[in-house]
Design an enzyme around this catalytic site. Structure first.
Site, mmCIF file in Angstrom:
data_model
loop_
_atom_site.group_PDB
_atom_site.id
_atom_site.type_symbol
_atom_site.label_atom_id
_atom_site.label_comp_id
_atom_site.label_asym_id
_atom_site.label_seq_id
_atom_site.Cartn_x
_atom_site.Cartn_y
_atom_site.Cartn_z
ATOM 1 C CG ASP A 190 -1.903 -1.153 1.350
ATOM 2 O OD1 ASP A 190 -1.317 -2.212 1.366
ATOM 3 O OD2 ASP A 190 -3.141 -1.126 1.319
ATOM 4 C CB THR A 191 3.746 2.252 2.314
ATOM 5 O OG1 THR A 191 2.668 2.157 3.485
ATOM 6 C CG2 THR A 191 4.399 3.607 2.376
#
Length: 612
Positions: A190-191
């Protein structure tokens, strides 16, 4: 339902969600139906190697409703891997995913979807940390989340408040343009997507969501501390450092830094009024002889490293290995905390395909034998001195009582460090040999108590490989004898170098006394500088060396002993730097190139989805 009519694909990453997956899918279908027609969306259950009834339930739902699809994985892919696999097999132009526990209030789903569909954003993410949201964040979840997001903002220059909220949507073209650059397959996915989307100039929207934790947290000690923390550093290097570093810059910077380090080592403790004249009076011929003796020890280091690697199943030329050691030891003079050791592991991986676990294991074996050998040398001389009736003299020397107040604290501190390191070396050898003779696996049970995540199991496999390689060398009497014998030769030459330097600066003692003090002072000095408390061991080595020479040879002044310590340390560091620079040029490697080449190629290409 026609594939062409689907405009929104919602992916639900699922791992052991048998108790909730049916309710989650039904809630998702009902929420989507409130603002989309039934033929405009699909819901994909990205089931990730589940061990419960999640696959059977997902199959049943897919058979009952043609808006539902199920992708099964026999083995864990990680959350990022499961998401990417499902997205590549999806039909929609707007791609959405959220966590199956429905912690985020589903009333936000329409805003999430329409932000991409109609407002034109490329990436949209919910946030639990923006003003205006309602989020119950107990300390167990909230503190790690704030720390993690703070680090991501600091190191990765992200403008977002919450990178890990499991509530995101993407424009298909934008996401697919990013995926080839996304390396993580677990929770950091996600990051990495969000950070790289910002760096690429895509339109990114973050909006506040109401969020309530459901069930126990899936924050995992091993995965989150080691995995995600290392991924932040890896991405920071990739985005902020690597683009500015090339081979020429690395060699130039490494050269300048190493010469600065040597300069500081030579002159940091120098007292010009008292020591400079001793340096000027040194016999340069004997200094050259000392350097030549020390040079001879380096091919022996290469031979020893070859024997260690062969024992764990890898072969390489002595010349290459000697060069790799030169480079790593030069790195230890430049970088803090002995990061040069890591440089060698990177070089061995990049140039000889030695896995990192085996590379670090071979380094561990080398270090343990180094420390054990130095400890044996120092301990043997100390016992001989005590037996000869010099116990009080040895105690005073180790306490720094004979060098005066200026150097007393440094000498005492160095002695404490040397005693700690020597004791640790003996304990380590005993533990390694004992464990090598046991069939018990102590690694997996310990990690199992901390984590059951797939990433943790990958960590276990690496650690088990490391421990197994160390035990292979330590558990063989033949290899123990060969590596121990070569270690004795290496460090004997190191001590002889110091003794010749003592002669070069004018320390005149009976031969037996000179040899005994030389072995003791150099060995304890080497033990004192092992811990990365100062660059290259500056101060610790000189403190221990000076205290022991003065304490055991009362006729020698502090200034003369300090001169010998400075010259001895400088000779060894200069040989290391020259050998390191020569090896960088000969092997076409720089200190920074080792890190550049450390990123492993992604394995095996893209997974082929299996739809149920």
């Amino acid at each position: 339902m026609s594939e062409e009519s689907v405009s929104v694909s919602v992916v639900l990453p699922a791992y052991n969600e048998a108790a909730t997956i049916r309710t989650t899918v039904e809630t998702t279908l009902a929420t989507l139906s409130a603002f989309l027609s039934d033929d405009e969306f699909e819901v994909i259950v990205a089931e990730d190697g589940c061990e419960d009834r999640t696959p059977e339930i997902a199959d049943e739902m897919a058979a009952e409703d043609d808006r539902v699809r199920h992708f099964h994985a026999d083995e864990r892919l990680g959350r990022g891997g499961a998401l990417e696999r499902a997205f590549r097999a999806s039909h929609g132009d707007t791609l959405v995913y959220f966590d199956t526990d429905l912690a985020t209030d589903m009333r936000h789903l329409e805003e999430l979807v329409e932000s991409v569909r109609t407002e034109g954003y490329d990436v949209v993410t919910g946030s639990r940390w923006m003003a205006g949201n309602v989020a119950d964040r107990p300390a167990k979840r909230g503190v790690p989340s704030r720390v993690y997001n703070g680090l991501a903002r600091l190191f990765l220059r992200s403008d977002l408040r919450d990178h890990q909220c499991g509530f995101k949507a993407f424009d298909r073209a934008a996401l697919f343009a990013l995926l080839d650059d996304v390396q993580d397959r677990h929770w950091f996915w996600d990051t990495e997507v969000l950070v790289k989307a910002q760096r690429r100039g895509f339109r990114v929207k973050e909006f506040a969501v109401d969020w309530e934790p459901k069930g126990d947290t899936k924050v995992d000690l091993v995965r989150d501390v080691f995995g995600m923390g290392s991924q932040i550093l890896r991405t920071w290097w990739e985005l902020s450092v690597s683009p500015r570093v090339n081979r020429r810059v690395g060699i130039v910077a490494g050269t300048l830094l190493t010469f600065v380090a040597v300069f500081l080592m030579v002159f940091h403790y120098l007292e010009p009024d008292k020591v400079w004249s001793n340096l000027q009076a040194a016999d340069l011929t004997l200094v050259g002889v000392a350097a030549a003796i020390y040079v001879v020890s380096w091919p022996l280091r290469g031979l020893r490293y070859r024997d260690i690697l062969e024992e764990i199943g890898f072969e390489s030329r002595v010349g290459f290995l000697t060069g790799a050691i030169f480079i790593s030891q030069t790195g230890n003079l430049v970088f803090p905390a002995r990061l040069g050791d890591g440089v060698r592991a990177y070089v061995m991986k990049a140039r000889r395909d030695v896995p990192y676990s085996s590379g670090f294991a071979s380094l561990a074996v080398e270090r343990v034998f180094d420390l054990l050998t130095i400890t044996v040398l120092a301990g043997s001389v100390m016992i001989a001195l005590v037996v000869s009736g010099d116990a009080s003299q040895v105690a005073s020397a180790l306490a720094g009582e004979t060098v005066g107040p200026r150097y007393e604290s440094a000498a005492r501190y160095a002695s404490y460090v040397a005693a700690f390191v020597g004791t640790a070396a003996v304990v380590a050898v005993v533990a390694i040999v004992a464990s090598a003779r046991s069939d018990r696996n102590l690694v997996r049970p310990v990690v199992d108590r901390l984590s059951d995540d797939s990433y943790a199991m990958e960590v276990v496999a690496v650690v088990e490989g490391f421990v197994g390689d160390v035990q292979t060398v330590a558990g063989s009497r033949r290899s123990f004898a060969i590596v121990g014998g070569s270690s004795l030769l290496v460090w004997t030459l190191d001590v002889v170098t110091g003794i010749v330097v003592m002669l070069a600066v004018g320390i005149q003692l009976p031969v037996a006394t000179l040899v005994a003090i030389g072995f003791f002072a150099v060995s304890v000095g080497n033990l004192a500088k092992v811990l990365p408390l100062s660059p290259g061991g500056v101060g610790l080595y000189e403190g221990a060396f000076t205290a022991l020479v003065v304490g055991l040879a009362p006729g020698i002044t502090v200034e003369l002993a300090l001169t010998a310590a400075i010259v001895d340390h400088a000779v060894k560091n200069v040989v290391t730097v020259v050998g390191g620079l020569g090896s960088m040029l000969a092997l076409n490697v720089s200190l920074t190139e080792a890190v550049e080449e450390s990123t492993e190629a992604r394995e095996g290409g893209e997974a082929v989805p299996t739809e149920s």
